[in-house]
Design a protein around this motif. Sequence first.
Motif, PDB file in Angstrom:
ATOM      1  N   ALA A  51      -1.110  -1.505  11.364  1.00 28.01           N
ATOM      2  CA  ALA A  51      -0.272  -0.332  11.614  1.00 28.01           C
ATOM      3  C   ALA A  51      -0.222   0.554  10.377  1.00 28.01           C
ATOM      4  O   ALA A  51      -0.257   1.786  10.475  1.00 28.01           O
ATOM      5  N   LEU A  52      -0.143  -0.061   9.196  1.00 26.06           N
ATOM      6  CA  LEU A  52      -0.127   0.697   7.940  1.00 26.06           C
ATOM      7  C   LEU A  52      -1.402   1.514   7.793  1.00 26.06           C
ATOM      8  O   LEU A  52      -1.354   2.704   7.452  1.00 26.06           O
ATOM      9  N   MET A  53      -2.538   0.905   8.075  1.00 24.76           N
ATOM     10  CA  MET A  53      -3.812   1.622   7.973  1.00 24.76           C
ATOM     11  C   MET A  53      -3.860   2.773   8.976  1.00 24.76           C
ATOM     12  O   MET A  53      -4.338   3.868   8.661  1.00 24.76           O
ATOM     13  N   SER A  54      -3.363   2.532  10.176  1.00 21.80           N
ATOM     14  CA  SER A  54      -3.349   3.570  11.205  1.00 21.80           C
ATOM     15  C   SER A  54      -2.451   4.732  10.791  1.00 21.80           C
ATOM     16  O   SER A  54      -2.833   5.901  10.933  1.00 21.80           O
ATOM     17  N   VAL A  55      -1.276   4.430  10.269  1.00 24.38           N
ATOM     18  CA  VAL A  55      -0.353   5.478   9.830  1.00 24.38           C
ATOM     19  C   VAL A  55      -0.948   6.243   8.652  1.00 24.38           C
ATOM     20  O   VAL A  55      -0.855   7.472   8.579  1.00 24.38           O
ATOM     21  N   MET A  56      -1.605   5.527   7.739  1.00 25.86           N
ATOM     22  CA  MET A  56      -2.229   6.196   6.593  1.00 25.86           C
ATOM     23  C   MET A  56      -3.353   7.125   7.060  1.00 25.86           C
ATOM     24  O   MET A  56      -3.549   8.201   6.483  1.00 25.86           O
ATOM     25  N   GLU A  57      -4.086   6.743   8.102  1.00 32.50           N
ATOM     26  CA  GLU A  57      -5.117   7.623   8.652  1.00 32.50           C
ATOM     27  C   GLU A  57      -4.495   8.891   9.231  1.00 32.50           C
ATOM     28  O   GLU A  57      -5.016   9.992   9.033  1.00 32.50           O
ATOM     29  N   ASP A  58      -3.369   8.733   9.932  1.00 40.68           N
ATOM     30  CA  ASP A  58      -2.693   9.902  10.494  1.00 40.68           C
ATOM     31  C   ASP A  58      -2.187  10.829   9.386  1.00 40.68           C
ATOM     32  O   ASP A  58      -2.291  12.055   9.496  1.00 40.68           O
ATOM     33  N   ILE A  59      -1.645  10.247   8.320  1.00 43.91           N
ATOM     34  CA  ILE A  59      -1.179  11.053   7.188  1.00 43.91           C
ATOM     35  C   ILE A  59      -2.348  11.803   6.558  1.00 43.91           C
ATOM     36  O   ILE A  59      -2.248  12.994   6.251  1.00 43.91           O
ATOM     37  N   PHE A 125       5.382  13.587   5.785  1.00 46.86           N
ATOM     38  CA  PHE A 125       5.785  13.276   4.415  1.00 46.86           C
ATOM     39  C   PHE A 125       6.951  12.295   4.374  1.00 46.86           C
ATOM     40  O   PHE A 125       7.040  11.467   3.464  1.00 46.86           O
ATOM     41  N   LYS A 126       7.820  12.345   5.364  1.00 44.29           N
ATOM     42  CA  LYS A 126       8.916  11.377   5.453  1.00 44.29           C
ATOM     43  C   LYS A 126       8.358   9.980   5.679  1.00 44.29           C
ATOM     44  O   LYS A 126       8.789   9.006   5.049  1.00 44.29           O
ATOM     45  N   LYS A 127       7.390   9.862   6.587  1.00 44.97           N
ATOM     46  CA  LYS A 127       6.764   8.566   6.865  1.00 44.97           C
ATOM     47  C   LYS A 127       6.011   8.069   5.647  1.00 44.97           C
ATOM     48  O   LYS A 127       6.019   6.863   5.350  1.00 44.97           O
ATOM     49  N   LYS A 128       5.391   8.978   4.909  1.00 46.47           N
ATOM     50  CA  LYS A 128       4.668   8.594   3.701  1.00 46.47           C
ATOM     51  C   LYS A 128       5.620   7.966   2.689  1.00 46.47           C
ATOM     52  O   LYS A 128       5.281   6.974   2.041  1.00 46.47           O
TER      53      LYS A 128
END
Length: 161
Positions: A51-59, A125-128
């Motif tokens: 999930a972290l990798m997926s979120v980082m890709e979206d960011i 940016f909040k999620k980051k």
Amino acid sequence: LLVWVNKWIDLFINHLRNHLINKLVTLDIFINKVSKGLDIEVNETQEGKKALMSVMEDIRDVRKAMDLTADMFHPLQDIIAILKSHSVDLSTLPVIGNESAGAKSLQDYLDDAPMIWDALVKKTFKKKEEILSLQINEVESLKVNLDIFYTQMREFRNMFR
């Protein structure tokens, strides 16, 4: 000659319509995809790493698209003005979004798009900030794994000396 001029005008108008529709539909799909991706909960389990990798890709995707997307809205407004000046009925253009999320006319969507985009950037940016500690932990884990690999590689090389 008048026939040829009218054909070129129609061709140009159709190109502008298609360009406008494609840009806004692509933007809507991107915003929906990234927004869903940023809603994923990230934790420290193995699934959390995925999930972290997926979120980082979206960011990353949002950061790459920030400049182009922010500069896109004014030219699209200009296209709508050109279409109106050529008496194109904007109500015949397709709606953007699905019915459950509240489909909007093309003009309404374009008017709301800069606010929707800004909200997505803020959410990104909040999620980051939320995942920063997990990113740091993952970096430390990678450094440890790299050190272990380097040590194993040196031991293997020394076996042949």
